[in-house]
Structures are given as C-alpha cells and as structure tokens.
Design a protein around this motif. Structure first.
Motif, short mmCIF file in Angstrom:
data_model
loop_
_atom_site.label_atom_id
_atom_site.label_comp_id
_atom_site.label_asym_id
_atom_site.label_seq_id
_atom_site.Cartn_x
_atom_site.Cartn_y
_atom_site.Cartn_z
N PHE A 195 -16.26 16.39 1.70
CA PHE A 195 -15.03 15.81 1.16
C PHE A 195 -15.02 15.88 -0.36
CE2 PHE A 195 -15.41 13.71 5.29
CZ PHE A 195 -14.11 13.75 5.76
N ALA A 196 -13.88 16.26 -0.90
CA ALA A 196 -13.68 16.24 -2.34
C ALA A 196 -12.88 14.99 -2.71
CB ALA A 196 -12.92 17.49 -2.80
N LEU A 197 -13.36 14.25 -3.68
CA LEU A 197 -12.66 13.05 -4.11
C LEU A 197 -11.36 13.43 -4.81
CD1 LEU A 197 -12.72 9.95 -4.35
CD2 LEU A 197 -13.93 10.25 -6.53
N VAL A 198 -10.27 12.84 -4.37
CA VAL A 198 -8.96 13.07 -4.98
C VAL A 198 -8.64 11.97 -5.98
CG1 VAL A 198 -6.47 13.24 -4.53
CG2 VAL A 198 -8.11 14.32 -2.95
N GLU A 199 -8.89 10.72 -5.57
CA GLU A 199 -8.58 9.60 -6.46
C GLU A 199 -9.38 8.37 -6.03
OE1 GLU A 199 -4.65 7.38 -8.42
OE2 GLU A 199 -4.39 8.96 -6.92
N GLU B 1 0.81 -1.23 0.00
CA GLU B 1 0.00 0.00 0.00
C GLU B 1 0.84 1.27 0.00
OE1 GLU B 1 -1.91 -3.20 2.69
OE2 GLU B 1 0.07 -2.26 2.45
N GLN B 2 2.15 1.19 -0.11
CA GLN B 2 3.00 2.36 0.11
C GLN B 2 2.66 3.54 -0.80
OE1 GLN B 2 7.21 1.66 0.37
NE2 GLN B 2 7.71 3.83 0.15
N ALA B 3 2.41 3.30 -2.08
CA ALA B 3 2.11 4.41 -2.99
C ALA B 3 0.87 5.16 -2.54
CB ALA B 3 1.94 3.89 -4.41
N TRP B 4 -0.15 4.43 -2.11
CA TRP B 4 -1.36 5.08 -1.62
C TRP B 4 -1.14 5.75 -0.28
CZ3 TRP B 4 -5.74 6.14 -4.13
CH2 TRP B 4 -6.00 5.47 -5.34
N MET B 5 -0.37 5.13 0.59
CA MET B 5 -0.07 5.75 1.87
C MET B 5 0.71 7.04 1.68
SD MET B 5 -1.47 4.12 4.35
CE MET B 5 -0.58 4.86 5.71
N ASP B 6 1.60 7.07 0.71
CA ASP B 6 2.35 8.30 0.44
C ASP B 6 1.42 9.42 -0.03
OD1 ASP B 6 4.74 7.16 1.21
OD2 ASP B 6 5.38 6.68 -0.83
N LYS B 7 0.45 9.09 -0.87
CA LYS B 7 -0.52 10.09 -1.31
C LYS B 7 -1.34 10.61 -0.13
CE LYS B 7 -1.08 7.89 -5.85
NZ LYS B 7 -2.01 7.16 -6.75
N PHE B 8 -1.79 9.68 0.70
CA PHE B 8 -2.58 10.02 1.88
C PHE B 8 -1.80 10.94 2.82
CE2 PHE B 8 -3.38 8.64 6.34
CZ PHE B 8 -4.69 9.06 6.49
N ALA C 263 -9.78 11.02 -0.41
CA ALA C 263 -10.49 12.29 -0.46
C ALA C 263 -9.84 13.30 0.48
CB ALA C 263 -11.96 12.09 -0.09
N ARG C 264 -10.24 14.56 0.31
CA ARG C 264 -9.72 15.64 1.14
C ARG C 264 -10.89 16.48 1.64
NH1 ARG C 264 -8.25 21.05 0.55
NH2 ARG C 264 -6.39 21.68 1.74
N ALA D 254 -8.15 17.78 5.86
CA ALA D 254 -7.77 16.42 6.25
C ALA D 254 -7.89 15.43 5.10
CB ALA D 254 -8.63 15.95 7.42
N ALA D 255 -7.00 14.45 5.10
CA ALA D 255 -7.07 13.34 4.16
C ALA D 255 -7.97 12.25 4.73
CB ALA D 255 -5.68 12.77 3.91
N LEU D 256 -8.74 11.62 3.86
CA LEU D 256 -9.56 10.46 4.21
C LEU D 256 -9.27 9.37 3.19
CD1 LEU D 256 -11.94 8.89 5.56
CD2 LEU D 256 -13.46 10.10 3.97
N MET D 257 -8.95 8.19 3.68
CA MET D 257 -8.74 7.07 2.76
C MET D 257 -9.38 5.81 3.34
SD MET D 257 -5.31 5.88 0.70
CE MET D 257 -4.33 5.28 2.08
#
Length: 212
Positions: free
Chosen positions: A182-186, A34-41, A202-203, A141-144
């Motif tokens: 929340f706005a969807l980021v990806e 999950e690292q790529a997603w965790m980095d985005k988060f 999302a953010r 805030a980030a939400l994943m």
C-alpha cells in the motif's frame, strides 16, 4: 507489546456492542462529518466499487453513504444486533457475522474501510490485520482506517463501561502499509474537521492480484 500487558477491557468490545447496539445506533447519529474523507476514499475505489466494511456497525452513516453513491457493500461485524439493523436498512447488500482478524472472503474489493473499528484491537492484533487488508485488496484498491494519534492504549467509556482503544506509532503503520503493497495517500493526526479522528488513506499498488 506482549499480550499480558494489554488492558483486559479489550476483550469486552464484542459483548459491549452486542448489549448496547440500539444505544450506539442512536448516539452515532446520521450526520456525516466524515464526508470529505469518504469522498476521497470512494474516488480511489472508483465507480460502482465493491466495498468491504470491517466493523460496519449499524451501517449508518458510512456504509449508507457508499450505497447511496452506487457502491456495493459487504459488511463484517461481531455484533448480531448491529447486523440486524444493517439487513433491515439495506437488504440488497451483504452483511456477515465475523471477526475482522480472521476475515477470509475469497475475493478482492475496490475499497476496504475500517473506520472506528480497527483501533479497538490490541497492538499485536493490529499488525496481522495488514495481511487481511492485502488479501482482500483488488488492484488499486483504497484502504482507509482510523487509529490513535500515537502509540499506546486509551481507555474510554461507553454506557458506563470501559471502551478499549489502541494504536501503533505512525512509523510502524507506514512500514506495515508499505510492506503489504500500500502507498500512503494521506494521513492526518486528529483532524479537527472530522471530529478529531486520526486517519490513514492508502492505495494498493498491485497491478495483478489473485483472490485467495
């Protein structure tokens, strides 16, 4: 979906993770697909962020990655053995027993994570969770979270027992995010670079927020 149509195995989730905590911890492993997603988060959450991990499990590898990168983690989980592992590994963090559906911590976080946990809730319990996310979201805030690829229930197996998963459809998740600020980021369905997970990032758009 009415409660009488929900597969009864969803009620076994807490006891299943209580009884099989050690096996889960060993089988989960420490590799971070999950690292790529965790980095985005974590980029959205910002440096030195306070992270709320809903369904933190044994704390590895996701909470561990946050901690290693200079963030503070508050983990919530319904399994006492899982929380014991977290406290032994990361005593300087906060690990609290509880049900994510009833989470009211009285403070806001820079990042909210519900990875491979939120999707164990039946649909009628997933919808109110967006108010929980909003209640704990600091400005920006980030939400994943992870979900299923489409609406419905899926019954897997863990240690010979039924393991419940459920999902709303993508349009409803999008509506719930927007209606709670929340706005969807990806969003990627069954990301093959991440073990086939369906992921929502999302953010929160609020400029000012009071803790509640």
């Amino acid at each position: 979906m009415s409660s009488n149509k929900v597969h009864p195995s969803w009620q076994n989730i807490p006891s299943l993770y209580e009884r099989h905590a050690d096996y889960f911890d060993k089988s989960r492993g420490k590799s971070l697909v999950e690292q790529a997603w965790m980095d985005k988060f974590l980029t959205i959450a910002g440096s030195g962020a306070n992270i709320l991990d809903l369904g933190c499990g044994s704390g590895e590898p996701l909470a561990a990655y946050c901690i290693e990168n200079g963030h503070h983690v508050t983990g919530i989980d319904g399994s006492a053995p899982m929380l014991s592992l977290c406290r032994a590994r990361f005593p300087d963090q906060e690990w609290l027993p509880g049900d994510m559906r009833h989470c009211r911590l009285g403070k806001a976080f820079n990042g909210i994570l519900a990875w491979d946990s939120f999707f164990h809730l039946p649909p009628e319990d997933q919808r109110p969770m967006f108010a929980v996310f909003e209640r704990h979201a600091a400005p920006g805030a980030a939400l994943m979270f992870t979900s299923g690829p489409g609406a419905g229930e899926a019954i897997g197996e863990f240690q010979g027992e039924q393991l419940y998963h459920a999902s709303l459809d993508a349009a409803e998740y999008g509506t719930l995010l927007a209606s709670h600020g929340f706005a969807l980021v990806e969003h990627v369905i069954e990301d093959q670079s991440c073990g086939g997970h369906t992921i929502w990032l999302a953010r929160h758009l609020s400029e000012e927020k009071e803790s509640c």
